[in-house]
Each structure stands twice: as structure tokens, then as C-alpha cells.
Design an enzyme around this catalytic site. Structure first.
Site, PDB file in Angstrom:
ATOM      1  N   ALA A  63      47.448  62.677  59.063  1.00 22.49           N
ATOM      2  CA  ALA A  63      48.876  62.819  59.320  1.00 22.49           C
ATOM      3  C   ALA A  63      49.516  61.446  59.123  1.00 22.49           C
ATOM      4  O   ALA A  63      48.849  60.417  59.256  1.00 22.49           O
ATOM      5  CB  ALA A  63      49.103  63.326  60.739  1.00 22.49           C
ATOM      6  N   GLY A 108      44.107  64.472  60.020  1.00 20.93           N
ATOM      7  CA  GLY A 108      44.693  65.697  59.477  1.00 20.93           C
ATOM      8  C   GLY A 108      44.088  66.124  58.146  1.00 20.93           C
ATOM      9  O   GLY A 108      44.159  67.304  57.784  1.00 20.93           O
ATOM     10  N   GLU A 111      41.056  68.007  59.105  1.00 22.86           N
ATOM     11  CA  GLU A 111      41.538  69.234  59.737  1.00 22.86           C
ATOM     12  C   GLU A 111      42.048  70.231  58.688  1.00 22.86           C
ATOM     13  O   GLU A 111      41.840  71.434  58.801  1.00 22.86           O
ATOM     14  CB  GLU A 111      42.645  68.888  60.748  1.00 22.86           C
ATOM     15  N   GLU A 131      41.532  59.667  65.409  1.00 24.64           N
ATOM     16  CA  GLU A 131      42.732  59.695  66.264  1.00 24.64           C
ATOM     17  C   GLU A 131      42.615  58.890  67.548  1.00 24.64           C
ATOM     18  O   GLU A 131      43.574  58.228  67.958  1.00 24.64           O
ATOM     19  CB  GLU A 131      43.117  61.152  66.597  1.00 24.64           C
TER      20      GLU A 131
HETATM   21  N1  CAA Z   1      49.645  57.638  57.222  1.00 21.07           N
HETATM   22  C1  CAA Z   1      50.556  56.920  56.548  1.00 21.07           C
HETATM   23  N2  CAA Z   1      50.246  56.106  55.519  1.00 21.07           N
HETATM   24  C2  CAA Z   1      48.952  56.011  55.180  1.00 21.07           C
HETATM   25  C3  CAA Z   1      47.955  56.712  55.847  1.00 21.07           C
HETATM   26  C4  CAA Z   1      48.335  57.579  56.916  1.00 21.07           C
HETATM   27  N3  CAA Z   1      47.459  58.343  57.595  1.00 21.07           N
HETATM   28  N4  CAA Z   1      46.747  56.414  55.300  1.00 21.07           N
HETATM   29  C5  CAA Z   1      47.013  55.538  54.318  1.00 21.07           C
HETATM   30  N5  CAA Z   1      48.335  55.290  54.245  1.00 21.07           N
HETATM   31  C6  CAA Z   1      49.049  54.379  53.313  1.00 21.07           C
HETATM   32  C7  CAA Z   1      48.889  52.950  53.737  1.00 21.07           C
HETATM   33  O1  CAA Z   1      49.830  52.610  54.740  1.00 21.07           O
HETATM   34  C8  CAA Z   1      49.150  52.235  52.426  1.00 21.07           C
HETATM   35  O2  CAA Z   1      50.527  52.212  52.187  1.00 21.07           O
HETATM   36  P1  CAA Z   1      51.234  50.857  51.616  1.00 21.07           P
HETATM   37  O3  CAA Z   1      50.579  50.633  50.277  1.00 21.07           O
HETATM   38  O4  CAA Z   1      52.664  51.245  51.526  1.00 21.07           O
HETATM   39  O5  CAA Z   1      50.913  49.798  52.604  1.00 21.07           O
HETATM   40  C9  CAA Z   1      48.531  53.181  51.405  1.00 21.07           C
HETATM   41  O6  CAA Z   1      48.433  54.455  52.037  1.00 21.07           O
HETATM   42  C10 CAA Z   1      47.141  52.769  50.979  1.00 21.07           C
HETATM   43  O7  CAA Z   1      46.361  52.597  52.138  1.00 21.07           O
HETATM   44  P2  CAA Z   1      45.466  51.308  52.422  1.00 21.07           P
HETATM   45  O8  CAA Z   1      46.072  50.101  51.797  1.00 21.07           O
HETATM   46  O9  CAA Z   1      45.207  51.259  53.893  1.00 21.07           O
HETATM   47  O10 CAA Z   1      44.148  51.699  51.604  1.00 21.07           O
HETATM   48  P3  CAA Z   1      42.647  51.264  51.929  1.00 21.07           P
HETATM   49  O11 CAA Z   1      41.839  51.740  50.781  1.00 21.07           O
HETATM   50  O12 CAA Z   1      42.572  49.831  52.287  1.00 21.07           O
HETATM   51  O13 CAA Z   1      42.245  52.096  53.243  1.00 21.07           O
HETATM   52  C11 CAA Z   1      42.051  54.090  54.602  1.00 21.07           C
HETATM   53  C12 CAA Z   1      42.173  53.495  53.183  1.00 21.07           C
HETATM   54  C13 CAA Z   1      40.709  53.673  55.240  1.00 21.07           C
HETATM   55  C14 CAA Z   1      42.114  55.593  54.486  1.00 21.07           C
HETATM   56  C15 CAA Z   1      43.222  53.549  55.464  1.00 21.07           C
HETATM   57  O14 CAA Z   1      44.432  53.725  54.758  1.00 21.07           O
HETATM   58  C16 CAA Z   1      43.353  54.240  56.781  1.00 21.07           C
HETATM   59  O15 CAA Z   1      42.602  53.957  57.697  1.00 21.07           O
HETATM   60  N6  CAA Z   1      44.327  55.190  56.894  1.00 21.07           N
HETATM   61  C17 CAA Z   1      44.580  55.874  58.118  1.00 21.07           C
HETATM   62  C18 CAA Z   1      43.516  56.953  58.373  1.00 21.07           C
HETATM   63  C19 CAA Z   1      43.778  57.638  59.683  1.00 21.07           C
HETATM   64  O16 CAA Z   1      43.712  57.029  60.747  1.00 21.07           O
HETATM   65  N7  CAA Z   1      44.063  58.951  59.645  1.00 21.07           N
HETATM   66  C20 CAA Z   1      44.340  59.737  60.827  1.00 21.07           C
HETATM   67  C21 CAA Z   1      45.808  59.772  61.089  1.00 21.07           C
HETATM   68  S1  CAA Z   1      46.174  60.497  62.653  1.00 21.07           S
HETATM   69  C22 CAA Z   1      46.131  62.166  62.407  1.00 21.07           C
HETATM   70  O17 CAA Z   1      45.781  62.642  61.356  1.00 21.07           O
HETATM   71  C23 CAA Z   1      46.582  62.985  63.599  1.00 21.07           C
HETATM   72  C24 CAA Z   1      46.354  64.439  63.489  1.00 21.07           C
HETATM   73  O18 CAA Z   1      45.278  64.940  63.699  1.00 21.07           O
HETATM   74  C25 CAA Z   1      47.486  65.316  63.237  1.00 21.07           C
END
Ligand code: CAA
Length: 261
Positions: A63, A108, A111, A131
Site C-alpha cells: 500500500a 499489500g 495480500e 507492516e
Molecule cells: N509506497 C509508496 N511508495 C513506494 C512504496 C510504497 N509501498 N514502495 C516503493 N515506493 C517508491 C519509493 O518511495 C521510491 O519512490 P521515489 O523514487 O519517488 O523516491 C520508488 O518507489 C522506488 O523505491 P526505492 O527507491 O525504495 O527502491 P529500492 O529498490 O531501493 O527498494 C523496496 C525497494 C525494498 C521495495 C522499498 O521501496 C520498500 O521497502 N518499499 C516499501 C515496502 C513496504 O513496506 N510495503 C508495505 C507497505 S504497508 C502496507 O502494504 C499496508 C497494508 O497491508 C495495506
């Protein structure tokens, strides 16, 4: 412009979540587009759906954290409901849905894959529920579907620890059915979808419904669900043709259009 594209390959629809700059993260607009893409499918022509993410890095990285970062309790709950409603619609969609997980399937993203019927993944896939590291619970069904898929002990370990797992571990614990080299994932997903699409459409739909509806019922009630859907197949074209051709040793003619007679 939609965040979800639809491509038809015969009777298979390939839906692609197309927000690669954010690794296909799910914000309210992407969720709305995903719902609209499923609702827009012609269920008389399409027999199986493949769901994947744009780019070669990510299925869905979760998400949208930016969108969630300023939400109130009420907004968080409403966002959870939006995701859950869309994922429930996918889970109960009449046609089989195959997730082709081509990279990150986090939060998400995992999920969403779990709301599909079948999960295939690329060798670069990474699964997890991060999360609790962000101060929230999984909110699009992760606390419910992961335990049902891989067992409660493993699900609790993944959710409480927020550890990510690679494709081989996802295969070992039964979260995915098969792992392919990244370049071969989509063709294998479409190949399986095409095989499913060749089978009798009413029977395939009724199998999905019987398995989904029965799983949460006591076995005595669950077999009643099966009996109804089994009986529902009789007198259909596919049953009459399929059994008649078996007995006369002919090849059944495939039914081009879904119809209940
Ligand atoms: N939400 C918003 N933006 C996201 C994102 C997310 N979940 N995951 C990645 N992005 C964006 C980053 O902010 C980045 O944007 P910018 O270039 O504008 O800065 C772009 O995607 C590329 O990401 P990274 O530079 O971080 O890429 P990376 O290869 O270094 O890392 C990754 C990849 C390990 C997936 C890392 O992006 C990450 O940890 N993302 C978050 C993963 C996460 O925690 N997901 C769970 C979200 S909570 C949820 O899902 C709740 C639910 O159950 C409903």
C-alpha cells in the site's frame, strides 16, 4: 489514464498494475482502477485472468506509504475497507485469477497475490508483510489469508518478524505454486491460464465457487455446496457434449461463448 492496463490474449486477460515509478504501490486511485479493470472484463469472452505488475522489479511494493502517512484512524480504517473490498471482489471473481509475481510482493502486494487463486513467481520475487515495522498491522487481508494459506505458525512468524522471504522459501512453504526465471514468468502464467481457459467454463466457475464457499463451512455443509454446484453442471452444453464425446470417442467442440445451457 488508468493505472491498470488490460491485454487480451485469446480467452486470457492479462491485467497489469502500471505504476512502476512507485514500484506499483497501491493508493486509492490504483485500487479503484484495479476494481474497474476487473469489472470491465467481458465474462462471456474471457475465461481466465493473469494479474501482474509493470516493470521487471516489482509486482506490488505494498500500500502507498506516502498516502497512508497522514491518515487519521477513521481514514486508515476506510482505506483498509477499500483494499479489502477490492481484494474480496478478486477472490470471489467468477473466473480463475493467476498472480504472476514478478518481483516485490510486500505488504499489500503479498495480500493482493493471496487474494488470487494461484500464485506463480519469478526467481527475483520477494514476499513479506513489513507492516509492523511501519507501526501498523497488515490491512488488506494479510492477518487472515496468510494463515489460511501457509498455516498459522509460519504466518505469525512472517507477520510478527516482518522478515521478507525469497522465491525458493515462498515455494517451500506453499505461498507460491512455481518459480520461473523472470523472463519466462508471464509466458508460463499465460500458458497455465490458456490451459484453464480450454476447460468447460461453467464447470471451472463452479469449481472455484465450491472451493471458496466450502472452505469456511463444516464439511457436512461444504459438501452440500458442492452437490448444488455439481448438479448445476448437468444439462449444460459442456456436460452433454463432454460426456457424449467421451462415450463416442470424439473430441468435444469447445464452447465459444459462456452460457448456462
Ligand atoms: N509506497 C509508496 N511508495 C513506494 C512504496 C510504497 N509501498 N514502495 C516503493 N515506493 C517508491 C519509493 O518511495 C521510491 O519512490 P521515489 O523514487 O519517488 O523516491 C520508488 O518507489 C522506488 O523505491 P526505492 O527507491 O525504495 O527502491 P529500492 O529498490 O531501493 O527498494 C523496496 C525497494 C525494498 C521495495 C522499498 O521501496 C520498500 O521497502 N518499499 C516499501 C515496502 C513496504 O513496506 N510495503 C508495505 C507497505 S504497508 C502496507 O502494504 C499496508 C497494508 O497491508 C495495506
Amino acid at each position: 489514464m488508468s493505472f491498470v492496463t488490460t491485454e487480451l490474449q485469446g480467452a486470457v486477460a492479462v491485467l497489469t498494475i502500471d505504476r512502476p515509478k512507485a514500484l506499483n504501490a497501491l493508493n486509492p486511485e490504483v485500487l479503484a482502477d484495479l476494481k474497474a479493470a476487473f469489472e470491465g472484463l467481458d465474462q462471456n469472452a474471457v475465461r481466465c485472468v493473469v494479474l501482474t505488475g509493470a516493470g521487471d522489479k516489482s509486482f506490488v511494493a505494498g500500500a502507498d506509504i506516502g498516502a497512508m502517512s497522514t491518515m487519521t484512524k477513521a481514514e486508515g480504517e476506510a482505506f483498509g475497507k477499500q483494499g479489502n473490498d477490492v481484494f474480496l471482489m478478486i477472490e470471489s471473481f467468477p473466473l480463475p485469477v493467476i498472480a504472476a509475481v514478478n518481483g516485490f510482493a510486500l505488504g499489500g502486494g503479498n495480500e493482493l497475490a493471496m487474494s488470487c487463486d494461484i500464485r506463480l513467481c519469478a526467481d527475483n520475487a520477494l514476499f513479506g508483510q513489513p507492516e509492523v515495522g511501519l507501526g501498523i498491522t497488515p490491512g488488506f487481508g494479510g492477518t487472515q489469508r496468510l494463515g489460511r494459506l501457509v498455516g498459522m505458525g509460519m504466518a505469525k512468524q512472517l507477520v510478527f518478524s516482518a522478515n521478507n522471504i525469497k522465491a525458493d522459501e515462498a515455494l517451500r512453504i506453499g505461498l507460491v505454486n512455481a518459480v520461473y526465471p523472470q523472463a519466462e514468468l508471464l509466458e508460463n502464467a499465460v500458458k497455465l491460464a490458456t490451459k484453464i481457459a480450454r476447460n468447460a467454463p461453467i464447470a471451472v466457475r463452479n469449481c472455484k465457487k465450491a472451493m471458496n464457499d466450502g472452505i469456511s463451512l463444516p464439511i457436512e455443509k461444504a459438501v452440500e455446496v458442492e452437490e448444488k454446484l455439481f448438479g448445476d453442471c448437468f444439462e449444460t452444453h459442456d456436460q452433454v457434449e463432454g460426456m457424449g464425446c467421451f462415450l463416442s470417442r470424439e473430441k468435444p467442440k469447445p464452447r465459444a461463448v459462456f452460457t448456462n445451457n
